[in-house]
Design an enzyme around this catalytic site. Structure first.
Site, PDB file in Angstrom:
ATOM      1  N   LYS A 192     -16.558   8.610 -13.689  1.00  0.00           N
ATOM      2  CA  LYS A 192     -15.301   8.673 -14.454  1.00  0.00           C
ATOM      3  C   LYS A 192     -14.597   7.317 -14.349  1.00  0.00           C
ATOM      4  O   LYS A 192     -14.013   6.983 -13.323  1.00  0.00           O
ATOM      5  CB  LYS A 192     -14.356   9.761 -13.944  1.00  0.00           C
ATOM      6  CG  LYS A 192     -13.269  10.016 -14.999  1.00  0.00           C
ATOM      7  CD  LYS A 192     -11.986  10.568 -14.460  1.00  0.00           C
ATOM      8  CE  LYS A 192     -10.967   9.566 -14.031  1.00  0.00           C
ATOM      9  NZ  LYS A 192     -10.455   8.648 -15.053  1.00  0.00           N
ATOM     10  N   GLY A 245      -9.437   3.683  -5.611  1.00  0.00           N
ATOM     11  CA  GLY A 245      -8.161   3.786  -6.306  1.00  0.00           C
ATOM     12  C   GLY A 245      -7.021   3.801  -5.313  1.00  0.00           C
ATOM     13  O   GLY A 245      -7.146   3.323  -4.174  1.00  0.00           O
ATOM     14  N   SER A 246      -5.919   4.374  -5.742  1.00  0.00           N
ATOM     15  CA  SER A 246      -4.699   4.331  -4.931  1.00  0.00           C
ATOM     16  C   SER A 246      -4.773   5.323  -3.763  1.00  0.00           C
ATOM     17  O   SER A 246      -5.509   6.307  -3.810  1.00  0.00           O
ATOM     18  CB  SER A 246      -3.501   4.664  -5.810  1.00  0.00           C
ATOM     19  OG  SER A 246      -3.649   5.975  -6.321  1.00  0.00           O
ATOM     20  N   VAL A 249      -3.824   9.007  -4.833  1.00  0.00           N
ATOM     21  CA  VAL A 249      -4.898   9.817  -5.421  1.00  0.00           C
ATOM     22  C   VAL A 249      -6.007  10.036  -4.385  1.00  0.00           C
ATOM     23  O   VAL A 249      -6.631  11.103  -4.339  1.00  0.00           O
ATOM     24  CB  VAL A 249      -5.432   9.169  -6.724  1.00  0.00           C
ATOM     25  CG1 VAL A 249      -6.572   9.993  -7.304  1.00  0.00           C
ATOM     26  CG2 VAL A 249      -4.307   9.048  -7.748  1.00  0.00           C
ATOM     27  N   GLY A 250      -6.217   9.042  -3.538  1.00  0.00           N
ATOM     28  CA  GLY A 250      -7.218   9.192  -2.474  1.00  0.00           C
ATOM     29  C   GLY A 250      -6.955  10.421  -1.611  1.00  0.00           C
ATOM     30  O   GLY A 250      -7.876  11.126  -1.202  1.00  0.00           O
ATOM     31  N   GLU A 267     -12.215   4.111  -1.099  1.00  0.00           N
ATOM     32  CA  GLU A 267     -11.830   2.685  -1.047  1.00  0.00           C
ATOM     33  C   GLU A 267     -10.424   2.614  -1.628  1.00  0.00           C
ATOM     34  O   GLU A 267     -10.246   2.731  -2.844  1.00  0.00           O
ATOM     35  CB  GLU A 267     -12.793   1.845  -1.893  1.00  0.00           C
ATOM     36  CG  GLU A 267     -14.214   1.787  -1.372  1.00  0.00           C
ATOM     37  CD  GLU A 267     -14.367   0.894  -0.159  1.00  0.00           C
ATOM     38  OE1 GLU A 267     -13.453   0.094   0.107  1.00  0.00           O
ATOM     39  OE2 GLU A 267     -15.389   1.018   0.525  1.00  0.00           O
ATOM     40  N   CYS A 302      -7.080  -4.863  -4.687  1.00  0.00           N
ATOM     41  CA  CYS A 302      -6.926  -4.173  -3.399  1.00  0.00           C
ATOM     42  C   CYS A 302      -6.820  -5.187  -2.266  1.00  0.00           C
ATOM     43  O   CYS A 302      -6.129  -4.951  -1.287  1.00  0.00           O
ATOM     44  CB  CYS A 302      -8.082  -3.221  -3.169  1.00  0.00           C
ATOM     45  SG  CYS A 302      -9.692  -4.022  -3.253  1.00  0.00           S
ATOM     46  N   GLU A 402       2.078  -1.210  -0.879  1.00  0.00           N
ATOM     47  CA  GLU A 402       1.224  -1.957  -1.806  1.00  0.00           C
ATOM     48  C   GLU A 402       1.948  -2.045  -3.146  1.00  0.00           C
ATOM     49  O   GLU A 402       2.168  -1.030  -3.808  1.00  0.00           O
ATOM     50  CB  GLU A 402      -0.120  -1.246  -1.987  1.00  0.00           C
ATOM     51  CG  GLU A 402      -1.066  -2.039  -2.856  1.00  0.00           C
ATOM     52  CD  GLU A 402      -2.349  -1.297  -3.199  1.00  0.00           C
ATOM     53  OE1 GLU A 402      -2.274  -0.121  -3.588  1.00  0.00           O
ATOM     54  OE2 GLU A 402      -3.420  -1.913  -3.093  1.00  0.00           O
TER      55      GLU A 402
HETATM   56  P1  NAD Z   1      -5.439   5.287  -9.391  1.00  0.00           P
HETATM   57  O1  NAD Z   1      -5.571   5.926  -8.067  1.00  0.00           O
HETATM   58  O2  NAD Z   1      -4.241   5.561 -10.191  1.00  0.00           O
HETATM   59  O3  NAD Z   1      -6.679   5.686 -10.331  1.00  0.00           O
HETATM   60  C1  NAD Z   1      -8.020   5.503  -9.893  1.00  0.00           C
HETATM   61  C2  NAD Z   1      -8.912   6.472 -10.638  1.00  0.00           C
HETATM   62  O4  NAD Z   1      -8.555   7.794 -10.236  1.00  0.00           O
HETATM   63  C3  NAD Z   1      -8.753   6.436 -12.160  1.00  0.00           C
HETATM   64  O5  NAD Z   1     -10.007   6.634 -12.757  1.00  0.00           O
HETATM   65  C4  NAD Z   1      -7.827   7.616 -12.430  1.00  0.00           C
HETATM   66  O6  NAD Z   1      -7.946   8.161 -13.725  1.00  0.00           O
HETATM   67  C5  NAD Z   1      -8.328   8.599 -11.387  1.00  0.00           C
HETATM   68  N1  NAD Z   1      -7.370   9.648 -11.038  1.00  0.00           N
HETATM   69  C6  NAD Z   1      -6.016   9.622 -11.093  1.00  0.00           C
HETATM   70  N2  NAD Z   1      -5.506  10.813 -10.692  1.00  0.00           N
HETATM   71  C7  NAD Z   1      -6.564  11.599 -10.377  1.00  0.00           C
HETATM   72  C8  NAD Z   1      -6.707  12.939  -9.894  1.00  0.00           C
HETATM   73  N3  NAD Z   1      -5.647  13.710  -9.664  1.00  0.00           N
HETATM   74  N4  NAD Z   1      -7.947  13.407  -9.674  1.00  0.00           N
HETATM   75  C9  NAD Z   1      -9.022  12.636  -9.882  1.00  0.00           C
HETATM   76  N5  NAD Z   1      -8.969  11.378 -10.350  1.00  0.00           N
HETATM   77  C10 NAD Z   1      -7.755  10.857 -10.586  1.00  0.00           C
HETATM   78  O7  NAD Z   1      -5.629   3.729  -9.147  1.00  0.00           O
HETATM   79  P2  NAD Z   1      -5.581   2.531 -10.193  1.00  0.00           P
HETATM   80  O8  NAD Z   1      -4.186   2.260 -10.593  1.00  0.00           O
HETATM   81  O9  NAD Z   1      -6.600   2.739 -11.256  1.00  0.00           O
HETATM   82  O10 NAD Z   1      -6.115   1.341  -9.257  1.00  0.00           O
HETATM   83  C11 NAD Z   1      -5.289   0.703  -8.364  1.00  0.00           C
HETATM   84  C12 NAD Z   1      -5.535   1.152  -6.949  1.00  0.00           C
HETATM   85  O11 NAD Z   1      -6.907   1.029  -6.631  1.00  0.00           O
HETATM   86  C13 NAD Z   1      -4.797   0.291  -5.950  1.00  0.00           C
HETATM   87  O12 NAD Z   1      -4.213   1.093  -4.963  1.00  0.00           O
HETATM   88  C14 NAD Z   1      -5.902  -0.578  -5.356  1.00  0.00           C
HETATM   89  O13 NAD Z   1      -5.628  -1.078  -4.071  1.00  0.00           O
HETATM   90  C15 NAD Z   1      -7.052   0.354  -5.376  1.00  0.00           C
HETATM   91  N6  NAD Z   1      -8.322  -0.364  -5.328  1.00  0.00           N
HETATM   92  C16 NAD Z   1      -9.041  -0.336  -4.168  1.00  0.00           C
HETATM   93  C17 NAD Z   1     -10.227  -1.046  -4.082  1.00  0.00           C
HETATM   94  C18 NAD Z   1     -11.059  -1.043  -2.816  1.00  0.00           C
HETATM   95  O14 NAD Z   1     -12.220  -1.377  -2.882  1.00  0.00           O
HETATM   96  N7  NAD Z   1     -10.497  -0.677  -1.666  1.00  0.00           N
HETATM   97  C19 NAD Z   1     -10.689  -1.784  -5.175  1.00  0.00           C
HETATM   98  C20 NAD Z   1      -9.917  -1.791  -6.328  1.00  0.00           C
HETATM   99  C21 NAD Z   1      -8.737  -1.073  -6.395  1.00  0.00           C
END
Ligand code: NAD
Length: 502
Positions: A192, A245-246, A249-250, A267, A302, A402
Site C-alpha cells: 500500500k 511512517g509516523s 500510525v505505527g 520504521e 525520518c 518530529e
Molecule cells: P503516515 O504515518 O501518515 O503514513 C504512512 C503510511 O501509512 C501511508 O501509506 C498512509 O496512507 C498509511 N496509513 C495512515 N493511516 C493508516 C492506518 N490507520 N492504517 C494503516 N495505514 C495507514 O506517514 P507519512 O506522513 O506518509 O510519512 C512521514 C512519516 O514517516 C514520518 O514520521 C517519518 O519519520 C516516517 N518515515 C520513517 C522512515 C524510517 O525508515 N524510519 C522513513 C521515511 C519516513
C-alpha cells in the site's frame, strides 16, 4: 514562466485509477477515487483508486493463494535471484521516468535524486543486494544436547503474506526496502503506497510484471490510511506487517498486529541530533546538518537531524553558518535544476509546521531566521522558508517532537557528559551524527548515544547496512542480513541418528 507540472503530468500518460490484484489491473469495486494535488502548485496530479475493504480483501486473498499454492515460495533460488536482478536492471533502465514520477508525486526536486541515498540507483541496488541473499538464507545444524544421538537442524522459511505500508517521502526506496527482502525470502506481498505518492509505486508494480514475477505474488492497493491501510493491517490472512511512517500510525499498526499475533516491523520517525564538539570542522557540521532540514526533502525525512547540540565554544559560529545556508535554498518547479528544496507534502503538513514555528517562539526559543511563507506564484504551493531556532531548551516542544519540515532547533551544551544526556533525552532513537576530530571521543559518543545509526563527521545510508530505530523510532531493522531474516520464520527439525529415541 508560470509554475505548473501539467505538461510533465500529461507527458507521463500512466493509467492511475487501477489496483493490481492477483495479476489483473482493475478499478476499485465501488469506483471511489482520491485526487492527489501537487504540493508545489496545487494542481491535480491524478485520480487514484481508493481500494475499499472488499478490494483489500481480494488482494490479500490473492497473495494468500500465491503463498499457499503458488510457485514463488517453493521456487529455486535461481528463479528468485533472476527476477530480483531483472528488476534491478529494469529500474536502472527506467531511471528518468521513475525520477519524473517521484517528483510528480511528492515535489522533491529532481536534482536531489543525485544524492545516492535518494537515487534510483540506490533503489536498484536494494534489489541487487537482496538478490544476493536468496541463496545464503541458511539455518544451522547442531548436535543433540542430551539423550540419544540426534541432530537438530533449523530452516528459514518465508513468513507468509506480507502487508507493506509505506510513506510518500521516498516512495520507491521505501517500497523496495520492504518488497525486495520479502520476495527474496519467498513471501508474497500486498503493497500500500501513500496516497501522496502513488504514481511511482504503480510504475514499479508494472516493472515487476516485466521482470517475470508470477501473478498474485505482488499486489498493490492504493488509497488513504482509512479505509485502505486500515483494512490491510487488520486483515486476518496477513502474516506480517511491515510499516514505514509516523509514530502515531505505527502505534495503530502495532495494535492491529497484536490481534492474530502478526509479525511486525516498524520504521518510524525521529528527532535525531547532530552533536558538534569544539574540535569539529564547524562549517561541515553546520552545512551537513542544515542540508538534512533544507535540501531536497525540506526536512521531511525520518533521518533529518533537526536537533543540533552544539558546544558553547562554537555555538555562534555554527548559528551564523546555518543561517547563511538558508539563503542558498531555492524552491519552485521540482524539474528545474536550480531548485534545491521541496514543498511540504500537503496543506495540513504545512500548517502543522507553521504551528511548530509559532510554538517554538511562544516557548521562548529565539527565531534566528525563516519560518514564513514565500509569496508570489510560490504561494500556491506548500512552501515554508527554512527556520533556525537558537537557545532552545532540549525540553521544548520543537526539540522533542518530529516536525517533519525545514526547522532546526539548536541547543547549547558545555561538556561531553551533557551532550550525551541531551542526545538521549528523547523518546526517539533513529539516528545521530557526532562531529569531532577526536577518534576516541567519536567512539565513546557512538557507543553512548541510543540511536539505531550513528554517523561520525557525516551520515550516509546504504542498502547493505541495518537501519532502524531505538525507542519509539521503531521495531526491527531494514538492510543487510537482519532485513531478510525478518521475513522468515525459523523452523527447528529434530532428527534421531541412532537407535535410541531422543
Ligand atoms: P503516515 O504515518 O501518515 O503514513 C504512512 C503510511 O501509512 C501511508 O501509506 C498512509 O496512507 C498509511 N496509513 C495512515 N493511516 C493508516 C492506518 N490507520 N492504517 C494503516 N495505514 C495507514 O506517514 P507519512 O506522513 O506518509 O510519512 C512521514 C512519516 O514517516 C514520518 O514520521 C517519518 O519519520 C516516517 N518515515 C520513517 C522512515 C524510517 O525508515 N524510519 C522513513 C521515511 C519516513
Amino acid at each position: 514562466m508560470v509554475l505548473s507540472i501539467k505538461t510533465r503530468r500529461d507527458a507521463v500518460g500512466l493509467a492511475t485509477g487501477e489496483l493490481l490484484i492477483g495479476g489483473a489491473w482493475r478499478a476499485a469495486a465501488d469506483g471511489r477515487t482520491w485526487t492527489h494535488r501537487h504540493p508545489a502548485t496545487g494542481e491535480q496530479v491524478g485520480d487514484f483508486a481508493v481500494a475499499s475493504p472488499a478490494d483489500v480483501d481480494a488482494a490479500v486473498r490473492a497473495a494468500r493463494q500465491a503463498f499457499d499454492e503458488g510457485s514463488w515460495p517453493r521456487s529455486r533460488a535461481k528463479q528468485r535471484i533472476t527476477v530480483l536482478r531483472r528488476m534491478a536492471e529494469l529500474i536502472r533502465s527506467h531511471t528518468d521516468e521513475l525520477r519524473t514520477l517521484q517528483a510528480l508525486d511528492n515535489g522533491v526536486p529532481l536534482t536531489f535524486g543525485d544524492e545516492y541515498a535518494m537515487s534510483i540507483e540506490c533503489v536498484a541496488d536494494v534489489f541487487d543486494h537482496h538478490a544476493g541473499w536468496v541463496d545464503k538464507l541458511a539455518g544451522e545444524t547442531l548436535p543433540g544436547y542430551q539423550g540419544g544421538d540426534h541432530l537438530v537442524m533449523t530452516l528459514r522459511e518465508p513468513v507468509g503474506v506480507v502487508a507493506a505500508v509505506v510513506p510518500w517521502n521516498g516512495p520507491l526506496l521505501l517500497a523496495a526496502q520492504k518488497v525486495a527482502p520479502a520476495l527474496a525470502a519467498g513471501c508474497t506481498v500486498v503493497l500500500k503506497p501513500s496516497e501522496f505518492a502513488t504514481f511511482a509505486a504503480l510504475r514499479l508494480a508494472r516493472l515487476f510484471e516485466e521482470a517475470g514475477l508470477p501473478p498474485g505474488v505482488l499486489n498493490v492497493v492504493t488509497g488513504p490510511g482509512d479505509p485502505t491501510g486500515q483494512a490491510l493491517i487488520t486483515h486476518p490472512m496477513v502474516d506480517k506487517i511491515t510499516f514505514t511512517g509516523s509514530r502515531a500510525v505505527g502505534k495503530r499498526v502495532l495494535a492491529a498486529a497484536s490481534e492474530g499475533m502478526k509479525r511486525v516491523s516498524l520504521e518510524l520517525g525521529g528527532k535525531s541530533p547532530s552533536i558538534v564538539f569544539p574540535d569539529a570542522e564547524v562549517y561541515a557540521a553546520a552545512t551537513l546538518t542544515m542540508g538534512t532540514v533544507t535540501l531536497g526533502l525540506s526536512g521531511q525525512a525520518c533521518v533529518a537531524h533537526s536537533r543540533a547540540l552544539v558546544h558553547r565554544d562554537v555555538y555562534d559560529e555554527f548559528l551564523a553558518i546555518a543561517q547563511g545556508m538558508t539563503t542558498l535554498v531555492t524552491y519552485g518547479d521540482p524539474f528545474d535544476p536550480e531548485v534545491t528544496a521541496a514543498p511540504l507534502i500537503n496543506e495540513r503538513q504545512r500548517d502543522r509546521v507553521l504551528g511548530y514555528i509559532e510554538r517554538g517562539q511562544a516557548e521562548g526559543a529565539r527565531l534566528v531566521c525563516g519560518g514564513g511563507r514565500p509569496d508570489g506564484e510560490l504561494s500556491a504551493g506548500n512552501f515554508v522558508e527554512p527556520a533556525v531556532f537558537a537557545d532552545v531548551a532540549n525540553s521544548a516542544t520543537i526539540a522533542q517532537e518530529e516536525i517533519f519540515g525545514p526547522v532546526l532547533a539548536v541547543v547549547p551544551f558545555t561538556d561531553e557528559e551533557e551532550a550525551v544526556r541531551l542526545a538521549n533525552d528523547t523518546s526517539y532513537g533513529l539516528a545521530a551524527t557526532v562531529y569531532t576530530a577526536d577518534v576516541k571521543r567519536a567512539i565513546r559518543m557512538a557507543r553512548a548515544v541510543r540511536a539505531g545509526t550513528v554517523g561520525v563527521n557525516g551520515y550516509q545510508l546504504e542498502p547493505h547496512v541495518a537501519f532502524g530505530g531505538f525507542g519509539q523510532s521503531g521495531l526491527g531493522r531494514e538492510g543487510g542480513r537482519t532485513s531478510i531474516e525478518a521475513y522468515t520464520e525459523v523452523k527447528t527439525v529434530l532428527i534421531p541418528t541412532g537407535d535410541e529415541m531422543m
